[in-house]
Scaffold this motif. Structure first.
Motif: not given
Length: 433
Positions: A318, A388, A391, A411-412, A428
């Motif tokens: 990421e 949220e 990371d 969650s990302q 995600n």
């Protein structure tokens, strides 16, 4: 025999030395069936709580403890002179490893020395603490015989390994089978009668304390090695792009010759990460090197580092570094649905992440806080906002209290080390161990 008669009539008075995860549940079970029980512990806080009828162990029902105390069937004390009053005493004290992975049986020795001061004819002493084969005969027996009483003639001595699986809904102290091995056949018989009159589980008699001691080490070494195999398979499957969880699900369809063990972030608890090293240490006395056990220990001990490495790779994809990233860990307990964090691999993961500069938070509904190496760590309330803001969300303990649907939605990125997200919709990205 007089002691057997007293056991069967529930008139024998029983002492339990050590009121921790093993001792307190055992003391409660003995009191519940009608015995008068005295619990001994060097920690005044534990003694005070027991005498107030307040429980601090997950496998004990508080209202049962409170009732036993109110009825006078159970009392706790730091005064070991009260051992003069008991007919039977069981030793349930910790047996940790020292800094060099060698057995620390100082608690066993200290407890035995206290018992020796008040040992009297006809008394039964049972060691329950997990330890290396030979402890009962080579350490406990000589200390007790310093009193001038002879084992097998004046008093009785046996080993019966504790079998406690915190959080197990089916098997608890009351209904788990017991193994008993005495110094003499009569010692074995008396100890077996005791457990037959306390527990619902069957009592299996073996020929000596050494057999019973080795049996306990085998139980935990079996699990240690098989978990190590599962962990090594997880590492290899990750490199090969294969889902290890699907592999295990497929393998366990075989109705024979396979028992499913699962990978995870590492081993925790007082038993499985510790007990095999007792055997490794003892084996050196016989000029034998327990290679398989040691390699399994190394694999399991390396899993927290592997998890942190995976976290680094996931964040790197990421375009983020571990340093400065907000990492949210779900669960600190070493096992699902318990409040025990002894030897928890999650603590090591937190330490490693902090050293790499990560901003680490954790939520654990069972553990509000813990202190490690002088640093206090506080659990934050589990919430969609914390999910949220992170990371990366890492599921380190699969507590039933967590809302996995919410985790999947908010969650990302999720890194699931327990396969807790199986069957849950993820909005995600999801990575699994």
């Amino acid at each position: 025999m007089k002691l057997i008669e007293k056991i069967k009539s529930k008139t024998a008075k029983i002492g339990v030395v050590g009121l921790g995860y093993v001792g307190l549940p055992l003391a409660v079970e003995k009191a519940k069936v009608g015995f008068s029980v005295i619990g001994f512990d060097i920690q005044e806080k534990r003694v005070h709580l027991v005498n107030q009828g307040v429980n601090y162990i997950g496998d004990v029902v508080e209202h049962e403890l409170h009732a036993l105390v109110q009825e006078g069937r159970m009392v706790a004390t730091t005064d070991y002179s009260m051992l003069e009053e008991v007919d039977i005493v069981t030793i349930c004290v910790p047996t940790p490893l020292d800094d060099y992975q060698q057995p620390d049986i100082s608690y066993v020795k200290a407890s035995t020395e206290e018992i020796a001061k008040y040992l009297h004819p006809g008394m039964l002493v049972v060691l329950e603490s997990t330890t290396y084969p030979g402890t009962t005969a080579e350490v406990v027996k000589p200390i007790l015989e310093r009193s001038g009483l002879v084992c097998g003639e004046d008093f009785h001595l046996a080993y019966s390994p504790e079998r406690v699986d915190p959080g197990n809904k089916q098997f608890k102290t009351k209904n788990t089978p017991k193994v008993v091995g005495g110094v003499t056949p009569q010692c074995t018989e008396i100890a077996a009668v005791l457990y037959e009159n306390v527990l619902e589980g069957t009592v299996h008699k073996v020929s000596s304390p050494q057999v019973a001691e080795m049996e306990k080490i085998l139980e935990n070494t079996f699990r240690n090695i098989n978990i190590a195999l599962a962990n090594e398979m997880a590492i290899l499957c990750d490199r090969m792009g294969i889902d290890v969880w699907e592999v295990i699900d497929a393998a366990k369809t075989k109705p024979y010759g396979f028992m499913a063990f699962y990978p995870g972030p590492g081993l925790g608890g007082h038993c499985i990460p510790v007990d095999p090293w007792y055997l490794t240490w003892k084996a050196r006395e016989y000029n034998y090197h327990t290679r398989l056990i040691e390699v399994a220990g190394e694999i399991n001990n390396s899993m927290p580092e592997h998890v942190v490495e995976r976290i680094g790779h996931i964040l790197n994809e990421e375009a983020k570094a571990v340093k400065g990233s907000n990492i949210y860990l779900l669960g600190v307990a070493y096992k699902k649905d318990i409040d025990d964090y002894r030897e928890s691999p999650v603590i090591k993961i937190i330490e490693l992440l902090m050293k790499r500069g990560a901003n680490v938070k954790f939520s654990d509904p069972k553990i509000p806080s813990f202190t490690y190496r002088g640093i206090n760590h506080e659990s934050v309330p589990f919430s969609s906002q914390e999910l949220e803001d992170a990371d990366l969300v890492v599921i380190t303990t699969d507590h039933s209290d967590f809302d996995y649907k919410l985790i999947g939605e908010k969650s990302q990125i999720i890194f699931d080390t327990r396969n807790a997200m199986k069957g849950v919709t993820v909005q995600n990205k999801l990575y699994r161990l």
